[in-house]
Design a protein around this motif. Structure first.
Motif, PDB file in Angstrom:
ATOM      1  N   PRO A 104       0.937  -1.146  -0.012  1.00 41.45           N
ATOM      2  CA  PRO A 104      -0.017  -0.264  -0.066  1.00 41.45           C
ATOM      3  C   PRO A 104       0.658   1.068   0.030  1.00 41.45           C
ATOM      4  O   PRO A 104       1.956   1.236   0.807  1.00 41.45           O
ATOM      5  CB  PRO A 104      -0.652  -0.121   1.229  1.00 41.45           C
ATOM      6  N   THR A 120      -5.463   1.589   6.793  1.00 35.93           N
ATOM      7  CA  THR A 120      -5.182   1.204   5.373  1.00 35.93           C
ATOM      8  C   THR A 120      -4.697  -0.276   5.312  1.00 35.93           C
ATOM      9  O   THR A 120      -5.198  -0.868   4.407  1.00 35.93           O
ATOM     10  CB  THR A 120      -3.891   2.234   5.081  1.00 35.93           C
ATOM     11  N   ALA A 123      -7.562  -2.644   4.722  1.00 40.46           N
ATOM     12  CA  ALA A 123      -8.120  -2.398   3.550  1.00 40.46           C
ATOM     13  C   ALA A 123      -7.362  -3.011   2.175  1.00 40.46           C
ATOM     14  O   ALA A 123      -7.803  -3.669   1.173  1.00 40.46           O
ATOM     15  CB  ALA A 123      -8.508  -1.154   3.105  1.00 40.46           C
ATOM     16  N   TRP A 124      -6.029  -2.956   2.458  1.00 40.02           N
ATOM     17  CA  TRP A 124      -5.010  -3.279   1.434  1.00 40.02           C
ATOM     18  C   TRP A 124      -4.975  -4.987   1.384  1.00 40.02           C
ATOM     19  O   TRP A 124      -5.117  -5.686   0.458  1.00 40.02           O
ATOM     20  CB  TRP A 124      -3.882  -2.923   1.807  1.00 40.02           C
ATOM     21  N   ALA A 126      -7.727  -6.910   2.391  1.00 40.69           N
ATOM     22  CA  ALA A 126      -8.899  -7.287   1.865  1.00 40.69           C
ATOM     23  C   ALA A 126      -8.816  -7.211   0.345  1.00 40.69           C
ATOM     24  O   ALA A 126      -9.374  -7.977  -0.470  1.00 40.69           O
ATOM     25  CB  ALA A 126      -9.918  -6.383   2.392  1.00 40.69           C
ATOM     26  N   ASN A 127      -8.173  -6.465  -0.228  1.00 37.95           N
ATOM     27  CA  ASN A 127      -8.089  -6.407  -1.823  1.00 37.95           C
ATOM     28  C   ASN A 127      -6.855  -7.215  -2.405  1.00 37.95           C
ATOM     29  O   ASN A 127      -6.866  -7.070  -3.531  1.00 37.95           O
ATOM     30  CB  ASN A 127      -7.990  -4.707  -2.113  1.00 37.95           C
ATOM     31  N   ARG A 128      -6.179  -7.536  -1.595  1.00 40.55           N
ATOM     32  CA  ARG A 128      -4.915  -8.406  -1.905  1.00 40.55           C
ATOM     33  C   ARG A 128      -5.232  -9.735  -2.292  1.00 40.55           C
ATOM     34  O   ARG A 128      -5.662 -10.284  -1.414  1.00 40.55           O
ATOM     35  CB  ARG A 128      -3.686  -8.168  -1.055  1.00 40.55           C
ATOM     36  N   SER A 129      -4.866 -10.262  -3.293  1.00 43.59           N
ATOM     37  CA  SER A 129      -5.035 -11.746  -3.607  1.00 43.59           C
ATOM     38  C   SER A 129      -3.994 -12.569  -2.931  1.00 43.59           C
ATOM     39  O   SER A 129      -3.034 -12.383  -2.595  1.00 43.59           O
ATOM     40  CB  SER A 129      -4.737 -11.985  -5.272  1.00 43.59           C
TER      41      SER A 129
END
Length: 203
Positions: A104, A120, A123-124, A126-129
């Motif tokens: 991030p 942050t 959220a990072w 949660a969006n990271r594969s």
């Protein structure tokens, strides 16, 4: 950690508040009696402004907030420690992620040091594969896409260069240990720190 909503100052401003030069502050270790105001350590010390002012006035400094807030600012290692144990990255891997943009981007920088809001990291994540979820290029396939710097990353890169140049004014011949510590402060790899130091000397 810098608690949410708190103003911080660096050695330059702390020295000015004391009426001395920054070099005097460091060389005489005049900052040590003010350690209770330090909220971020490393090559760039940051002080809670209100507590510093109270200490200089001979007052007992007010306690810092103890409850976590999503707007707390975390340095590179504190941010890494927000990652759950089962997904925790090695410190060197985390620094490389931050350096190459995989991680991030910092929410802000203070005196050249990157910081992230506490909110942050979840959220990072949660969006990271996760590993093995597919996506990305096949193993062994070179990345042919040109890498570009976003405005935020370009600004961060410039701030790092300024910080390294400033660092070299006090340590013109840094050791490997010095550069490793500086790299950790800036959220980059030691190799990257050595390259920035070489560029600063050549420039």
């Amino acid at each position: 950690m810098i608690p949410a909503g708190r103003r911080v100052v660096d050695d330059y401003e702390a020295a000015a508040m004391m009426g001395i030069a920054r070099g005097t502050l460091r060389n005489t270790q005049a900052w040590k009696p003010l350690a209770a105001a330090v909220v971020s350590r490393g090559r760039t010390r940051l002080y809670d402004h209100r507590r510093l002012r109270q200490l200089l006035a001979g007052e007992t400094p007010e306690p810092l907030p103890t409850t976590e807030d999503e707007k707390d600012l975390l340095d590179v290692e504190e941010a890494r420690q927000q990652i759950p144990t089962d997904r925790l990255l090695a410190a060197s891997t985390w620094r490389s992620y931050i350096c190459d943009g995989t991680g991030p981007p910092p929410d802000t920088t203070i005196a050249g040091v990157p910081f992230w809001y506490r909110a942050t990291l979840p959220a990072w994540l949660a969006n990271r594969s996760g590993r093995g979820t597919g996506g990305g290029r096949p193993a062994g396939t070179p990345d042919t896409r040109p890498r570009t710097l976003t405005a935020d990353r370009h600004q961060l890169a410039n701030q790092r260069r300024v910080r390294v140049r400033d660092y070299l004014t006090t340590r013109p011949r840094p050791t490997s240990a010095d550069l490793t510590e500086l790299a950790a402060e800036l959220g980059i790899s030691p190799r990257h720190a050595r390259r920035l130091a070489a560029e600063a000397r050549d420039g």
